[in-house]
Design an enzyme around this catalytic site. Structure first.
Site, mmCIF file in Angstrom:
data_model
loop_
_atom_site.group_PDB
_atom_site.id
_atom_site.type_symbol
_atom_site.label_atom_id
_atom_site.label_comp_id
_atom_site.label_asym_id
_atom_site.label_seq_id
_atom_site.Cartn_x
_atom_site.Cartn_y
_atom_site.Cartn_z
ATOM 1 N N HIS A 89 0.851 -1.194 0.000
ATOM 2 C CA HIS A 89 0.000 0.000 0.000
ATOM 3 C C HIS A 89 0.888 1.245 0.000
ATOM 4 C CE1 HIS A 89 -2.875 3.040 1.193
ATOM 5 N NE2 HIS A 89 -3.824 2.211 0.801
ATOM 6 N N GLU A 158 -4.105 2.330 -7.454
ATOM 7 C CA GLU A 158 -4.500 3.433 -6.577
ATOM 8 C C GLU A 158 -3.627 4.661 -6.850
ATOM 9 O OE1 GLU A 158 -6.559 1.863 -2.762
ATOM 10 O OE2 GLU A 158 -4.420 1.868 -2.402
HETATM 11 P P1 PGA Z 1 -9.744 5.841 0.366
HETATM 12 O O1 PGA Z 1 -8.509 4.855 0.564
HETATM 13 O O2 PGA Z 1 -10.897 5.037 -0.179
HETATM 14 O O3 PGA Z 1 -10.019 6.394 1.723
HETATM 15 O O4 PGA Z 1 -9.307 6.892 -0.611
HETATM 16 C C1 PGA Z 1 -8.229 3.837 -0.343
HETATM 17 C C2 PGA Z 1 -6.985 3.088 0.072
HETATM 18 O O5 PGA Z 1 -6.043 3.720 0.562
HETATM 19 O O6 PGA Z 1 -6.913 1.859 -0.027
#
Ligand code: PGA
Length: 231
Positions: A89, A158
């Site tokens: 992450h 992401e």
């Molecule tokens: P968020 O986070 O939906 O709060 O933007 C997503 C993540 O970090 O996995």
């Protein structure tokens, strides 16, 4: 339509076990969820939550045992019926986690029969050129997936600027990135993560090449998450 995968990443939340139980209690009441649902709470709550949905973790360590203070291994997690592990992450990369460590964790997860969800993402602003984004994602993907059967893992795209910002990426752009990851790396499942909520989840889930969502903030709101998993 293929069943989507919705993963709730609770991060360092909620502050108490009572709150964690209350979220799960509400989610357990959802009838006929249309997706495969995974909840990733902090480690300490794992054995204490009676969730009807699958459990995941937000990280794990690559060694199975030994002198590694503060770490948790795949075989330990397996005893708590953990099925998925978020790996790499951006919030951990930000703290110094390297591509090499991420790869070791991917291998360890698979060795422990836990499906790793490899997070990749790049770009601090929304207006970044798509070619540049793909170029940077390649490094993360090549290193993260080294020596791994891509069919056994999930990748979550992401964009850094979209995480927790309230501004999700464009679903069309996301679908093109998902296609790129699938074609080039033979990964079968690609999720999107970054500011998804009950209102915008549908715009991603209706795309056939986006296989689901990695949801942060909205996964702690039982009402919003219930809506997302029922789309
Ligand atoms: P968020 O986070 O939906 O709060 O933007 C997503 C993540 O970090 O996995």
């Amino acid at each position: 339509m293929k069943k989507k995968l919705i993963v709730g990443n609770w991060k360092l939340n909620p502050a108490t076990l009572a709150e964690a139980k209350s979220i799960v209690l509400k989610l357990n009441k959802v009838r006929g969820a249309t997706s495969t649902v995974v909840i990733c709470p902090p480690y300490v709550y794992l054995g204490l939550l009676k969730s009807k949905f699958a459990l995941g973790v937000q990280d794990l360590f690559w060694e199975e045992k030994g002198a590694f203070t503060g770490q948790i291994s795949a075989p330990m997690l397996k005893q708590f019926k953990v099925k998925y592990a978020i790996i790499g992450h951006s919030e951990l990369r930000e703290l110094g986690e390297s591509d090499h460590e991420i790869n070791l964790k991917m291998v360890a997860a698979l060795g422990g029969k836990i499906t790793p969800i490899l997070c990749v993402g790049f770009g601090l602003t929304a207006d970044m050129n798509e070619e540049d984004i793909l170029f940077h994602l390649q490094t993360q993907l090549e290193n993260g997936l080294r020596g791994i059967d891509p069919d056994k893992v999930v990748v979550a795209y992401e964009p850094l600027w979209a995480i927790g910002s309230g501004h999700p990426a464009d679903p069309e752009h996301t679908e093109r990135v998902a296609m790129f990851i699938k074609i080039k790396y033979k990964v079968s499942k690609v999720l999107y993560g970054g500011s998804t909520n009950a209102e915008n989840a549908q715009s991603f889930l209706k795309k056939t090449r986006i296989d689901g969502l990695l949801v942060g903030g909205a996964s702690l709101d039982a009402e919003a998450f219930s809506k997302i998993i029922s789309i």
